[in-house]
Design an enzyme around this catalytic site. Structure first.
Site, PDB file in Angstrom:
ATOM      1  N   TYR A  52       0.847  -1.208   0.000  1.00 19.73           N
ATOM      2  CA  TYR A  52       0.000   0.000   0.000  1.00 19.73           C
ATOM      3  C   TYR A  52       0.879   1.253   0.000  1.00 19.73           C
ATOM      4  O   TYR A  52       0.514   2.298  -0.527  1.00 19.73           O
ATOM      5  CB  TYR A  52      -0.983  -0.029   1.179  1.00 19.73           C
ATOM      6  N   LYS A  79      -3.117   8.623   2.552  1.00 25.00           N
ATOM      7  CA  LYS A  79      -4.384   8.478   3.301  1.00 25.00           C
ATOM      8  C   LYS A  79      -4.235   9.028   4.729  1.00 25.00           C
ATOM      9  O   LYS A  79      -5.188   9.560   5.292  1.00 25.00           O
ATOM     10  CB  LYS A  79      -4.835   7.017   3.335  1.00 25.00           C
TER      11      LYS A  79
HETATM   12  P1  NAD Z   1     -11.865   3.732  -8.807  1.00 23.89           P
HETATM   13  O1  NAD Z   1     -10.677   3.421  -9.660  1.00 23.89           O
HETATM   14  O2  NAD Z   1     -13.177   3.274  -9.268  1.00 23.89           O
HETATM   15  O3  NAD Z   1     -11.945   5.295  -8.492  1.00 23.89           O
HETATM   16  C1  NAD Z   1     -10.809   6.121  -8.417  1.00 23.89           C
HETATM   17  C2  NAD Z   1     -11.204   7.398  -9.119  1.00 23.89           C
HETATM   18  O4  NAD Z   1     -10.178   8.383  -9.012  1.00 23.89           O
HETATM   19  C3  NAD Z   1     -11.449   7.185 -10.624  1.00 23.89           C
HETATM   20  O5  NAD Z   1     -12.746   7.590 -10.956  1.00 23.89           O
HETATM   21  C4  NAD Z   1     -10.429   8.092 -11.281  1.00 23.89           C
HETATM   22  O6  NAD Z   1     -10.906   8.670 -12.472  1.00 23.89           O
HETATM   23  C5  NAD Z   1     -10.235   9.138 -10.181  1.00 23.89           C
HETATM   24  N1  NAD Z   1      -9.005   9.903 -10.386  1.00 23.89           N
HETATM   25  C6  NAD Z   1      -7.718   9.464 -10.386  1.00 23.89           C
HETATM   26  N2  NAD Z   1      -6.887  10.475 -10.706  1.00 23.89           N
HETATM   27  C7  NAD Z   1      -7.665  11.574 -10.889  1.00 23.89           C
HETATM   28  C8  NAD Z   1      -7.404  12.918 -11.260  1.00 23.89           C
HETATM   29  N3  NAD Z   1      -6.165  13.330 -11.570  1.00 23.89           N
HETATM   30  N4  NAD Z   1      -8.440  13.791 -11.346  1.00 23.89           N
HETATM   31  C9  NAD Z   1      -9.705  13.391 -11.084  1.00 23.89           C
HETATM   32  N5  NAD Z   1     -10.029  12.133 -10.756  1.00 23.89           N
HETATM   33  C10 NAD Z   1      -9.005  11.224 -10.669  1.00 23.89           C
HETATM   34  O7  NAD Z   1     -11.494   3.096  -7.389  1.00 23.89           O
HETATM   35  P2  NAD Z   1     -12.198   3.208  -5.945  1.00 23.89           P
HETATM   36  O8  NAD Z   1     -11.669   2.045  -5.197  1.00 23.89           O
HETATM   37  O9  NAD Z   1     -13.645   3.383  -6.101  1.00 23.89           O
HETATM   38  O10 NAD Z   1     -11.519   4.515  -5.342  1.00 23.89           O
HETATM   39  C11 NAD Z   1     -12.275   5.567  -4.779  1.00 23.89           C
HETATM   40  C12 NAD Z   1     -11.660   6.006  -3.452  1.00 23.89           C
HETATM   41  O11 NAD Z   1     -11.846   4.973  -2.495  1.00 23.89           O
HETATM   42  C13 NAD Z   1     -10.158   6.257  -3.516  1.00 23.89           C
HETATM   43  O12 NAD Z   1      -9.843   7.358  -2.687  1.00 23.89           O
HETATM   44  C14 NAD Z   1      -9.584   4.989  -2.914  1.00 23.89           C
HETATM   45  O13 NAD Z   1      -8.298   5.182  -2.366  1.00 23.89           O
HETATM   46  C15 NAD Z   1     -10.619   4.731  -1.848  1.00 23.89           C
HETATM   47  N6  NAD Z   1     -10.628   3.373  -1.276  1.00 23.89           N
HETATM   48  C16 NAD Z   1     -10.593   2.289  -2.069  1.00 23.89           C
HETATM   49  C17 NAD Z   1     -10.588   1.030  -1.503  1.00 23.89           C
HETATM   50  C18 NAD Z   1     -10.495  -0.195  -2.356  1.00 23.89           C
HETATM   51  O14 NAD Z   1     -10.134  -1.263  -1.849  1.00 23.89           O
HETATM   52  N7  NAD Z   1     -10.831  -0.138  -3.638  1.00 23.89           N
HETATM   53  C19 NAD Z   1     -10.651   0.882  -0.106  1.00 23.89           C
HETATM   54  C20 NAD Z   1     -10.715   2.032   0.687  1.00 23.89           C
HETATM   55  C21 NAD Z   1     -10.694   3.281   0.092  1.00 23.89           C
END
Ligand code: NAD
Length: 257
Positions: free
Chosen positions: A153, A160
């Site tokens: 990570y 984060k």
């Molecule tokens: P995802 O890939 O579906 O979403 C990530 C989003 O970030 C995408 O829509 C992408 O277009 C956007 N993004 C990246 N760079 C960008 C930029 N320069 N400008 C604008 N948008 C940008 O994945 P997700 O898992 O739904 O991620 C959403 C949030 O949840 C993130 O903050 C991620 O760290 C967090 N999260 C994810 C998990 C997991 O296991 N997937 C767990 C906890 C938290």
């Protein structure tokens, strides 16, 4: 629960995105949503999803582009005047560094990751503050790797940690205007961002086995908790990192090693 509430959702890439799970749930509860997507390539997937939730405001907003946020504010000001909520579900790090040792993180990736994954929240909060209604709510997404070391990570854990602390500082700044700021720390989800972490499958299996509920959270469950934090149901809750991870974060030692 969100009748007459209008707001923006950042971070829908496809129908597995956490931002989509949240959008579906809040749309079901009558929220009016403007969808902010990163770029033209994603629009192909985002457009049909927007139709499912009757969202007719679609705005391209790439946090790499310094004009993007101001441009979004101007569009929203003209369309709606004011807003009630923002969902920030965006993160980015160079995939090659979500692997191996944190110590090998490059300065360029560090700056870019912190900018997109963390500073963007502060930037959104500042830019939208003038048009956010009293009682407004800002929600971001975090992960347990901010607190404890999770293999691979790496830099995202550092980002984060900074994001969660930003939530606290922002909640005090905006608390004067009765605007709340919270984070959901979601358990591992099968999304594009989730899959970027090397060996994500192992993390998924480990948390499934060792969480208090013996499973991982589902997208609609993240959505329902987000609904609570966005709505007036959580009107006295701010500066919080709320775990939606089936109780994985409270485990000190797994049952079976
Ligand atoms: P995802 O890939 O579906 O979403 C990530 C989003 O970030 C995408 O829509 C992408 O277009 C956007 N993004 C990246 N760079 C960008 C930029 N320069 N400008 C604008 N948008 C940008 O994945 P997700 O898992 O739904 O991620 C959403 C949030 O949840 C993130 O903050 C991620 O760290 C967090 N999260 C994810 C998990 C997991 O296991 N997937 C767990 C906890 C938290």
């Amino acid at each position: 629960m969100l009748k007459n509430k209008k707001g923006l959702v950042f971070g829908i890439a496809n129908n597995h995105s956490i931002a989509w799970g949240i959008s579906k749930e809040i749309a079901k509860n009558n929220a009016e949503i403007a969808i902010c997507y990163q770029n033209e390539i994603l629009l192909k997937r985002v457009k049909p999803l927007s139709e499912q939730i009757n969202s007719d405001i679609l705005i391209e907003c790439d946090f790499n582009n310094s004009d993007s946020i101001n441009n979004t504010v101007n569009i929203i000001k003209k369309k709606w005047g004011t807003i009630d909520f923002i969902v920030h579900a965006v993160a980015f790090a160079d995939k090659t560094e979500l692997n191996g040792r944190y110590i090998d993180t490059s300065k360029e990736n560090f700056i870019n990751c912190l900018n997109i994954s963390c500073f963007s929240l502060t930037s959104l909060a500042k830019s939208f503050e003038p048009i956010m209604n009293q009682g407004g709510s800002i929600l971001t997404l975090s992960f347990y790797g901010s607190n404890k070391v999770i293999p691979n990570y790496n830099l995202m854990g550092v980002a984060k940690a900074a994001l969660e602390t930003s939530v606290k500082y922002l909640s005090v700044d905006l608390g004067q205007k009765n605007i709340r700021v919270n984070a959901i720390s979601a358990g591992p989800m099968r999304t594009i961002a989730g899959a970027a972490i090397n060996n994500a499958r192992e993390v998924f299996k480990f948390t499934e086995k060792n969480s208090a509920l013996n499973r991982n959270a589902q997208l609609d469950e993240i959505g329902k908790s987000a609904l609570y934090l966005i709505s007036d149901m959580s009107s006295a809750v701010t500066g919080e990192v709320h775990y939606v991870d089936c109780g994985y974060n409270i485990i000190g030692m797994p049952r079976d090693l």
